[in-house]
Design a protein around this motif. Structure first.
Motif, PDB file in Angstrom:
ATOM      1  N   ARG A 187       9.803   6.152 -16.700  1.00  0.00           N
ATOM      2  CA  ARG A 187       9.566   5.008 -15.959  1.00  0.00           C
ATOM      3  C   ARG A 187       8.906   5.458 -14.632  1.00  0.00           C
ATOM      4  O   ARG A 187       7.858   4.754 -14.072  1.00  0.00           O
ATOM      5  N   GLY A 188       9.280   6.443 -13.957  1.00  0.00           N
ATOM      6  CA  GLY A 188       8.628   7.028 -12.883  1.00  0.00           C
ATOM      7  C   GLY A 188       7.178   7.496 -13.406  1.00  0.00           C
ATOM      8  O   GLY A 188       6.166   7.113 -12.504  1.00  0.00           O
ATOM      9  N   LEU A 189       7.096   8.088 -14.443  1.00  0.00           N
ATOM     10  CA  LEU A 189       5.710   8.500 -14.882  1.00  0.00           C
ATOM     11  C   LEU A 189       4.738   7.153 -14.957  1.00  0.00           C
ATOM     12  O   LEU A 189       3.745   7.288 -14.349  1.00  0.00           O
ATOM     13  N   LEU A 190       5.376   6.236 -15.661  1.00  0.00           N
ATOM     14  CA  LEU A 190       4.676   5.181 -15.936  1.00  0.00           C
ATOM     15  C   LEU A 190       4.169   4.316 -14.586  1.00  0.00           C
ATOM     16  O   LEU A 190       3.189   3.771 -14.309  1.00  0.00           O
ATOM     17  N   MET A 191       5.010   4.572 -13.489  1.00  0.00           N
ATOM     18  CA  MET A 191       4.772   3.770 -12.312  1.00  0.00           C
ATOM     19  C   MET A 191       3.467   4.449 -11.852  1.00  0.00           C
ATOM     20  O   MET A 191       2.748   3.844 -10.939  1.00  0.00           O
ATOM     21  N   LYS A 192       3.789   5.933 -11.979  1.00  0.00           N
ATOM     22  CA  LYS A 192       2.752   6.616 -11.284  1.00  0.00           C
ATOM     23  C   LYS A 192       1.063   6.367 -11.860  1.00  0.00           C
ATOM     24  O   LYS A 192       0.079   6.516 -11.293  1.00  0.00           O
ATOM     25  N   ILE A 193       1.201   6.316 -13.195  1.00  0.00           N
ATOM     26  CA  ILE A 193       0.105   5.873 -13.930  1.00  0.00           C
ATOM     27  C   ILE A 193      -0.441   4.756 -13.714  1.00  0.00           C
ATOM     28  O   ILE A 193      -1.442   4.237 -13.488  1.00  0.00           O
ATOM     29  N   GLY A 194       0.521   3.705 -13.266  1.00  0.00           N
ATOM     30  CA  GLY A 194       0.118   2.156 -12.987  1.00  0.00           C
ATOM     31  C   GLY A 194      -0.532   2.325 -11.637  1.00  0.00           C
ATOM     32  O   GLY A 194      -1.669   1.573 -11.520  1.00  0.00           O
ATOM     33  N   MET A 195       0.050   3.135 -10.737  1.00  0.00           N
ATOM     34  CA  MET A 195      -0.639   3.324  -9.319  1.00  0.00           C
ATOM     35  C   MET A 195      -2.009   3.900  -9.604  1.00  0.00           C
ATOM     36  O   MET A 195      -3.027   3.491  -9.138  1.00  0.00           O
ATOM     37  N   LEU A 196      -2.138   5.073 -10.653  1.00  0.00           N
ATOM     38  CA  LEU A 196      -3.502   5.526 -10.830  1.00  0.00           C
ATOM     39  C   LEU A 196      -4.562   4.745 -11.179  1.00  0.00           C
ATOM     40  O   LEU A 196      -5.567   4.611 -10.629  1.00  0.00           O
ATOM     41  N   PHE A 197      -4.054   3.754 -12.134  1.00  0.00           N
ATOM     42  CA  PHE A 197      -4.784   2.746 -12.825  1.00  0.00           C
ATOM     43  C   PHE A 197      -5.516   1.971 -11.731  1.00  0.00           C
ATOM     44  O   PHE A 197      -6.498   1.300 -11.736  1.00  0.00           O
ATOM     45  N   ASN A 198      -4.355   1.393 -11.026  1.00  0.00           N
ATOM     46  CA  ASN A 198      -4.704   0.233  -9.927  1.00  0.00           C
ATOM     47  C   ASN A 198      -5.908   1.004  -9.062  1.00  0.00           C
ATOM     48  O   ASN A 198      -6.702   0.370  -8.513  1.00  0.00           O
ATOM     49  N   GLY A 199      -5.524   2.274  -8.691  1.00  0.00           N
ATOM     50  CA  GLY A 199      -6.506   2.874  -7.681  1.00  0.00           C
ATOM     51  C   GLY A 199      -7.955   3.043  -8.316  1.00  0.00           C
ATOM     52  O   GLY A 199      -8.842   2.665  -7.652  1.00  0.00           O
ATOM     53  N   LEU A 200      -7.978   3.371  -9.676  1.00  0.00           N
ATOM     54  CA  LEU A 200      -9.123   3.414 -10.189  1.00  0.00           C
ATOM     55  C   LEU A 200     -10.067   2.051 -10.463  1.00  0.00           C
ATOM     56  O   LEU A 200     -11.330   1.823 -10.091  1.00  0.00           O
ATOM     57  N   VAL A 201      -9.272   1.167 -10.761  1.00  0.00           N
ATOM     58  CA  VAL A 201      -9.810  -0.212 -10.609  1.00  0.00           C
ATOM     59  C   VAL A 201     -10.198  -0.495  -9.486  1.00  0.00           C
ATOM     60  O   VAL A 201     -11.443  -1.264  -9.120  1.00  0.00           O
TER      61      VAL A 201
END
Lengths: 509, 145
Positions: free
Chosen positions: B10-24
């Protein structure tokens, strides 16, 4: 009542706001802060709320388009029921808000309220002042009349002086290369969305910090602020000599807020709305733009600054002032709070107030500006023409037609850029008059090429004859000049020393 | 390796989610910033620097200075009267003209030419009269044709 109570409970169970609101309202404040000196912050907030309400009402009618804005203000003034009153409330509310925020800031400064632990409250307050001034300026632009158009031109002119980035800043500010529709839309967005949004956020932060850190205690001479002990001392003070803000202290805030609202309404009723003046048509250049009162001091300062000082004063001055305000709590975060023991602080406030007041007063009648319509609007006083010859009257005509009157007054009417000419013949001989007109001098241009010899000779002669007929005055003649050369020399020095442009007398008459 | 230092799913998914938001956010920020700065380049390719007629030569007598008005080459439909502007035109002699900006180089206020005295009146500055106004405005606001 029971139903109301039940509705209230229903909402509170979901919002959970009653307890924190009660806690904020009843937070203890030092008893001696229930003073009339502590009412300016709440008054500024009250006027801000008035501005929000009246601003929303105006936005119902106002059209933020360069081709329609001016007309929509005319509709508000003349067609919509009480539209003029809402405009007047908004305009006068703006003036009051700037004034109250400034007074609040001075009070906070003199009471040492910016010191530990309220540094951030002060810094947020500085930003609130800047935003208030930003609202005032952008509001004047939305009036979109001649003053707004040319005032914006002055703003763009100042921005263009920024090295390298100047042209980019100007285009960002105007929304293009010229003041036009995009400019108005841009300032509308700033005035209605951007700055008010930031203001609301910063006001909430400001009030939150006041509630969390407590209202600044009444400054007592000799009671020094120390970081290590202040929190416990303040806690002790509110515990021993404190009282709940509601109702102990709030009644003065309520009375003052109501008084300010009444004053705004009274000004709105009596003086009416501000403008709009003429249409914002760049091809109509018969205008002398002036800012609203809170920027009049700047207008006067810019007019009087020597050219070499303009850019440094415009670009570096504000940065220094704002930076000083922001770092002030860190330079003087501890120590004495009372103004009785801070003479430099008191003198600084007095000096700034006197300076700003003087500049604002000067900007009210702009003695440095030619009165563009004086030559056709202000007649030569009848007493100066009574019993004169045809040649002398012709001289008076030359005086008007050649627009000497724009810079020189007769009978206290006309421009003040040059000295008054009612008694010029007492000061100068005919030869001196002619020389001054032909060659110019001081801040006066040479008229040699613009007057025929007959016009110049005749008019100067008339000037000498007519203006020397004032009671108590004595014409200066060539003979007298030669006979009393020593006295003339001393008079010449007197004029040069005491009247900055005495050597620039326009004497065509 | 302790469990505290291990990255949970879940921590990894959260970080990927943050990265995804950053890219968008970056992808959206680019057109937003470009839009904000569009006013800087606005008009460059739209005939902004084109020649504009100021009137017939006969409207400008030799040795006199006249106010000429024209419409900016780059205008928007919502500009209204602000699309128009003015300039001072002096016909020196023959086909030699000088064109002055209507604004003072001091603060941008409009200046007025008084033909009877052949002077420019500047409304704001204490320091500026004709010679200085000319000297200041000449580098940027004057064109000789």
């Amino acid at each position: 009542m029971r139903i109301i109570s039940q509705i209230g409970e229903w909402f509170d169970r979901r919002l959970q706001l009653a307890a924190p609101i009660r806690e904020a309202a009843e937070h203890p404040v030092p008893r001696n802060t229930a003073s009339w000196w502590y009412v300016f912050g709440s008054a500024a907030l009250t006027v801000f709320l008035l501005q929000l309400v009246t601003g929303i009402l105006l936005a119902l009618i106002y059209v933020p388009s360069a081709s329609e804005a001016w007309s929509s203000l005319q509709v508000l003034n003349h067609e919509v029921t009480l539209g003029w009153f809402i405009r007047a409330l908004h305009g006068w509310g703006s003036n009051f808000m700037v004034a109250i925020v400034l007074i609040h800031m001075v009070q906070v400064f003199l009471f040492g309220a910016y010191k530990f632990p309220r540094e951030l409250t002060w810094i947020v307050g500085v930003f609130l002042l800047l935003m208030t001034l930003g609202m005032a300026f952008s509001g004047q632009v939305l009036r979109f009349d001649q003053d707004a158009y040319w005032g914006l031109g002055i703003g763009a002119s100042i921005a263009s002086r920024v090295p390298i980035a100047g042209p980019v800043i100007v285009k960002l500010m105007l929304g293009g290369p010229i003041i036009a529709g995009a400019t108005l839309s841009r300032f509308f967005a700033l005035h209605v969305f951007v700055i008010p949004g930031m203001l609301i956020g910063f006001v909430c932060l400001h009030v939150l910090m006041v509630l969390k850190l407590g209202i600044n205690e009444w400054p007592m001479p000799g009671r020094l602020v120390k970081r290590a002990t202040y929190a416990s001392e303040y806690h002790e003070l509110t515990k021993k000599a404190g009282a709940p803000f509601v109702p102990y202290a709030i009644w003065k805030d309520l009375f003052f807020a109501a008084f300010i609202l009444l004053a705004v309404a009274a000004c709105a009723l009596y003086f009416g709305p501000f403008g709009p003046t003429g249409r914002p048509d760049p091809t109509i250049i018969q205008t002398v733009p002036k800012p609203d009162y809170f920027f009049l001091w700047l207008y006067a300062l810019l007019s009087l600054l020597p050219p070499s000082m303009e850019t440094p004063a415009l670009l570096i001055g504000p940065v220094i002032v704002i930076a000083f305000l922001l770092v002030l709590p860190f330079l003087s975060g501890e120590g004495e709070k009372s103004w009785r023991r801070r003479p430099i602080a008191v003198l600084t406030v007095l000096l700034i107030a006197i300076t700003l007041g003087t500049f604002t007063h000067l900007a009210g009648f702009t003695p440095w500006s030619p009165h563009m319509n004086a030559w056709s609007g202000d007649p030569v006083p009848e007493r100066l023409l009574h019993g004169t010859t045809a040649l002398q009257r012709q001289g008076a005509l030359v005086f008007q037609v050649k627009q000497c009157r724009n810079c020189h007054s007769l009978g206290e009417l006309g421009g003040q850029r040059g000295p008054a000419l009612d008694s010029v013949a007492v000061r100068l001989t005919q030869d001196q008059l002619i020389r001054q007109v032909i060659q110019g001098g001081g801040n006066m241009p040479a008229y040699g090429k613009n007057l025929s010899p007959a016009e110049n000779h005749g008019s100067c002669r008339v000037s000498r004859d007519v203006t020397s007929r004032r009671p108590g005055s004595c014409p200066r003649s060539r003979t007298r000049y030669r006979a009393k050369g020593e006295r003339y020399a001393s008079l010449g020095r007197f004029h040069a020393a005491h009247t900055p442009h005495a050597h620039g007398n326009v004497v065509v008459f | 390796m302790s469990n505290e230092n291990m990255l949970s799913r879940r921590g990894l998914l959260m970080k990927i989610g943050m990265l995804f938001n950053g890219l968008v956010a970056i992808a959206l920020a680019l057109p937003i910033v470009r839009f904000l700065f569009s006013s800087v380049t606005l008009g460059r390719g739209n005939g902004y620097l084109s020649w504009v007629p100021l009137g017939r030569v006969s409207e400008f007598p030799e040795g006199e200075t006249r106010l000429a008005t024209f419409q900016n080459p780059h205008v928007m439909p919502t500009d209204g009267k602000t699309a128009d502007t003015a300039c001072w035109v002096r016909r020196i002699e023959g086909d030699q003209f000088q064109v002055f900006a209507v604004n003072c180089a001091h603060l941008g206020c409009p200046v007025r030419w008084f033909q009877t005295i052949r002077f420019v009146h500047v409304p704001v500055s204490w320091w500026s009269l004709l010679p200085r106004w000319l000297s200041r405005v000449r580098p940027t606001g004057t064109r000789t044709f």
